[in-house]
Design a protein around this motif. Structure first.
Motif, PDB file in Angstrom:
ATOM      1  N   ARG A   3       0.941   8.852  -5.794  1.00 45.96           N
ATOM      2  CA  ARG A   3       1.003   8.672  -4.346  1.00 45.96           C
ATOM      3  C   ARG A   3       0.012   9.576  -3.626  1.00 45.96           C
ATOM      4  NH1 ARG A   3       4.510  10.194   0.348  1.00 45.96           N
ATOM      5  NH2 ARG A   3       4.433   8.387   1.745  1.00 45.96           N
ATOM      6  N   ILE A  33      -0.051  -2.451  -3.812  1.00 46.71           N
ATOM      7  CA  ILE A  33       1.255  -1.999  -3.347  1.00 46.71           C
ATOM      8  C   ILE A  33       1.787  -3.033  -2.357  1.00 46.71           C
ATOM      9  CG2 ILE A  33       0.832   0.467  -3.688  1.00 46.71           C
ATOM     10  CD1 ILE A  33       0.025   0.681  -0.774  1.00 46.71           C
ATOM     11  N   THR A  37       5.090  -0.473   1.673  1.00 45.58           N
ATOM     12  CA  THR A  37       4.567   0.806   1.189  1.00 45.58           C
ATOM     13  C   THR A  37       3.346   1.229   1.991  1.00 45.58           C
ATOM     14  OG1 THR A  37       5.396   0.370  -1.043  1.00 45.58           O
ATOM     15  CG2 THR A  37       3.666   2.019  -0.829  1.00 45.58           C
TER      16      THR A  37
END
Length: 231
Positions: A3, A33, A37
């Protein structure tokens, strides 16, 4: 992609695209993603202080507001080439993948005139081709950043093979080799593992205990070791 790495890449993408917007579906496809997200990541970037605004036009999306950002770092063409040379020399180090990514960003940040001048200068530089340096597996760098345990199959200078669980502490490098410095659970102490002698490596999710790498742990004269100073 972790991330933290994705957030950096997302910020770089929006900054490079400005003043154009990037739609959430486009960003979702770009980074593999979900749209949800993307929204969470953009919210996190905003909380960190980045000036990202929502575009209310027909296409919608997110825009990096350059008017509210610090002025970009300006490099002269010769400075850009110097950075590129340094990044190119990181092949075979634990940072080879990050260096390649940084080199692409460097090219994207230069104004057109400076980019042309830098490319003209770069065409005059050549590297003598030698034996390719062994690539340090990304899993090693990830374990050092994430402070997790590695399991390695290692062959020492005498040809003795062992399997060990190690806690990565840092790197030691010279012009020829890079070493992973780690707390070795087999030997119950700090050891340096030459990365081209690591036959295989497996990452784990097991967190490593907090340990500091001290200069004395390297077992080298102080005048032969220099820390990396990031300024």
């Amino acid at each position: 992609m972790k991330r933290a790495d994705r957030l950096c890449a997302l910020a770089a993408e929006l900054r490079a695209a400005a003043p154009r917007s990037r739609g959430a579906p486009w960003l979702a496809r770009r980074f593999h993603i979900s749209v949800r997200t993307v929204a969470r990541d953009v919210h996190a970037l905003r909380r960190s202080g980045l000036p990202i605004v929502t575009d209310g036009g027909r296409a919608g999306g997110y825009v990096f507001d350059r008017s509210r950002a610090l002025p970009p770092l300006h490099l002269a063409p010769s400075e850009a080439v110097a950075v590129a040379v340094a990044l190119r020399r990181l092949g075979g180090t634990p940072f080879h993948a990050d260096a390649a990514s940084a080199l692409r960003k460097l090219g994207a940040m230069l104004p057109e005139a400076d980019d042309l001048a830098a490319r003209e200068l770069a065409e005059r530089l050549h590297f003598a081709v030698g034996h390719p340096a062994p690539v340090v597996p990304r899993v090693i760098a990830d374990a050092l950043h994430g402070r997790t345990i590695l399991r390695i199959d290692y062959t020492d200078r005498y040809g003795v093979a062992t399997t060990r669980s190690v806690e990565p502490l840092g790197y030691l490098g010279n012009r020829e080799y890079w070493y992973l410095v780690a707390w070795c659970r087999l030997r119950d102490g700090v050891r340096a593992f030459r990365t081209d002698r690591i036959e295989s490596v497996t990452g784990t999710a097991e967190p490593a205990p907090p340990r500091r790498l001290l200069p004395s742990d390297l077992d080298l004269p102080g005048d032969l070791v220099r820390p990396l100073i990031f300024v």
